[in-house]
Design an enzyme around this catalytic site. Sequence first.
Site, short mmCIF file in Angstrom:
data_model
loop_
_atom_site.label_atom_id
_atom_site.label_comp_id
_atom_site.label_asym_id
_atom_site.label_seq_id
_atom_site.Cartn_x
_atom_site.Cartn_y
_atom_site.Cartn_z
N ASP A 458 0.77 -1.58 0.23
CA ASP A 458 0.06 -0.08 0.02
C ASP A 458 0.92 1.24 0.02
O ASP A 458 0.38 2.44 -0.59
CB ASP A 458 -1.05 0.08 1.08
CG ASP A 458 -0.35 -0.39 2.28
OD1 ASP A 458 0.79 -0.51 2.59
OD2 ASP A 458 -1.00 -0.09 3.62
C1 LAN Z 1 3.51 -0.87 10.05
C2 LAN Z 1 3.39 0.72 9.76
C3 LAN Z 1 2.85 0.74 8.55
C4 LAN Z 1 1.85 -0.27 8.15
C5 LAN Z 1 1.00 0.03 6.97
C6 LAN Z 1 1.59 0.72 5.52
C7 LAN Z 1 0.06 1.06 7.41
C8 LAN Z 1 0.08 -1.33 6.47
O1 LAN Z 1 -0.88 -0.75 5.57
C9 LAN Z 1 1.07 -2.48 6.22
C10 LAN Z 1 1.81 -2.86 7.21
C11 LAN Z 1 2.97 -1.61 7.84
C12 LAN Z 1 3.94 -1.45 6.85
C13 LAN Z 1 3.44 -1.93 9.20
C14 LAN Z 1 3.98 -3.20 9.45
C15 LAN Z 1 4.41 -3.35 10.89
C16 LAN Z 1 5.15 -2.40 11.57
C17 LAN Z 1 6.34 -2.10 10.78
C18 LAN Z 1 4.14 -1.14 11.50
C19 LAN Z 1 2.71 -1.24 12.24
C20 LAN Z 1 4.87 -0.12 12.41
C21 LAN Z 1 5.54 -0.95 13.54
C22 LAN Z 1 5.46 -2.21 13.16
C23 LAN Z 1 6.63 -3.38 13.49
C24 LAN Z 1 6.45 -4.76 13.21
C25 LAN Z 1 7.17 -2.86 14.87
C26 LAN Z 1 8.23 -3.86 15.43
C27 LAN Z 1 7.71 -4.86 16.04
C28 LAN Z 1 7.73 -6.17 15.86
C29 LAN Z 1 6.71 -7.19 16.18
C30 LAN Z 1 9.05 -6.68 15.12
#
Ligand code: LAN
Length: 728
Positions: A458
């Site tokens: 996305d």
């Molecule tokens: C995010 C932030 C953005 C998010 C969107 C783009 C909004 C979504 O549509 C797809 C997935 C994604 C990219 C996403 C995946 C997981 C993330 C990176 C996070 C929620 C921000 C933090 C999280 C990450 C996993 C945090 C670290 C924790 C672990 C369990 C490794």
Amino acid sequence: KRASDDGDSFPKRPRLEAKTDLTRWRVKDDDSRHTWHYLADDKAAAEWPQSYAEKWYLNLPLDLPALPKAETPLQAAENGLTFFEKLQLPSGHWGCEYGGPMFLLGGIVITWYVTKTPIPDAYATEIKNYITARAHPEDGGWGLHIEGESTVFGTAMNYIVLRLIGVDAEDPVMVKARATLHKMGGAVNAPHWAKFWLAVLGVVDWDIVNPVPPEIWLLPDWVPIAPWRWWIHIRQVFLPMGYIYSKRWSCEETDITRELKQELFVQPHAEINWASHRNRISPIDNYHPKSWLLNSVNWVLVNVYNPYLRFNFIKERGEKWVSELVDMEDANTEYACLAPVNAPMNTLVCYIRDGPDAFTTQRHIERLDEYLWVKDEGMLCNGTNGVQCWDTAFAILAAVESGLHVQERWKPMLVKALEYLDRQQIRENCKDQEKCYRQPRKGGWPFSNRDQGYGVSDCISEALKAVILLQKTEGYPQLLEDRRIFDAVDTLLLYQNDNGGVSSYEARRGGEYLEMLNAAEVFGRIMIEYDYPECTTACVTALSLFHKHWPDYRTKDVELFIKRATNWIKTNQRPDGSWYGSWGICFTYAGMFALQSMAAIGETYANSQIARAGCDFLISKQREDGGWSESYRACETMTYVEHESGSQVVQTAWALIGLMAVDYPDVAKIKKGIRLITSRQQANGEWLQEAIEGVFNKSCMISYPNYKFTFTIKALGMFAKRYPDERL
Ligand code: LAN
């Protein structure tokens, strides 16, 4: 006289003050690599004045004049954009804090400590302030995220951070937190990830850590549980963890770690039988209990494999391969790493393997700073190294939706944003991408910045839409030639799963059975990629827009993708007309996206049962004051829950965008929502922060501070376009 308080090889402990002077903080925007600097020196501070953006991040007064009162929704959108423009950073993007998770700072601070990295006084002071400000008001502990109840994970990790930066064990904050930790059974009840960090710090024995054998990476690719099939965030965490686990590396004992051994446990430290606590976990932390299968595998690994079968040559081959994969991750991300969980772990791998002075170690340590952010409450760890591309794309889309992009007034801001997206497009695939299990990324956009280098379905889609819409408007520079647009589309087309849905970083590679091996305990549904209505919709709308302008490029593939994706959206609708959202809160967020998917294929309230049910669901949740107010609890319970503090502007904007996308016919209801949004707008055009907006892994909340601009302006703009004669 000793050079430090912890032994000669350790740097001096930071000096903690009550607070720093917030007017001295600056964020350096090195083409969206953010680092925070404290300018103690008056001359330096005067030469680098604080920008509006910095003041806004720090909640300092902006002293902006009142704008002419908006009489139409379009004027309200313009006022909003006038304010938001002031927050654009020099490189053309928008920055923000990205806090929420409370388990991230621990990894970074423990890594600083064990690698003997000096912690600047101003950092330490503001870390102390943030963690203290976020202690649970009743029990003084910390949870998984800022809104959650206290857990052993959150409490143990943040307690350790405070001690490592020099807070005294008898400080009232520590006394209260320690009592809560002890009430939960002490740190032996921590989940796997915390036990890992405790072992690194040397306050527990490695026997308490469930196995993370690096040899698992030697499994042939065809094996259904091979790690290349796992969700990227899990495999990139277990990778460095496996190396460190295999080395059983721990920091030497220091004064602080000796004291922590007394403070973190309810039992006398010397008497703890570490192995017997391997599977102990407090019920509050145990969101996803380990399966019988994983428990059995762990038992065999600990009792049979490790003592009798783990021959040196296997162990060394495992370590060597994992170490090589760590290097590839570092090369592919310029040492920034995927996220703040694996970043400190990879740092530690380099420290153990290459030594403290090696380039690898030093570069990692520098880049860890990019995960930190300062706000009025103090310094925190962001969930990623920023939200740069994502927010910038939405900012452009909001302006375009309002039709403001054609006005000269807004061109400088939008051209800068376009130039930013131009520079941040990923131009090359990873070197040896098959070898490091990466899918093609050329042409994609990341969530944060190009250094991080992970395309997300996305993020690619929203950025692609933003670029196409501006470049197809007269007067904008043509920065991306067609070939680069096609690269983005080629990459995007790879994200679709077999059932038509779309996931986040990669197409799905393994079955749901892999959840049986979920060892993290604190999160559910993390082992593989799932289908998301949000990601699926973003692809549908981006490809539809692309198809309109380039009908001849991969026509069949594009059409089929859209058809299969929208079919999946339809099957994903719940009987009550809603969609469950995974990345924003929750049914409102997903409803907005799913309805945009329907709009993209010409299905509207008038002609589609799906669109009608989606609208009816949203309308059934509209409040008396015209707004929407879903609470983060909805993500956990998977049922719609109202927020206790009433209507929220971001929620309201999401619902309205969904309704307007499919031409919901009752204008009065939409107008009521628009009125709620404008009634909350401040005289200078801004909206104030309300409840938290985002989520991940069902249970962890995360902030998106720019949503209160991008989505409100978009909703106002859409309304103005559809009902140009309506006044406020
Ligand atoms: C995010 C932030 C953005 C998010 C969107 C783009 C909004 C979504 O549509 C797809 C997935 C994604 C990219 C996403 C995946 C997981 C993330 C990176 C996070 C929620 C921000 C933090 C999280 C990450 C996993 C945090 C670290 C924790 C672990 C369990 C490794």
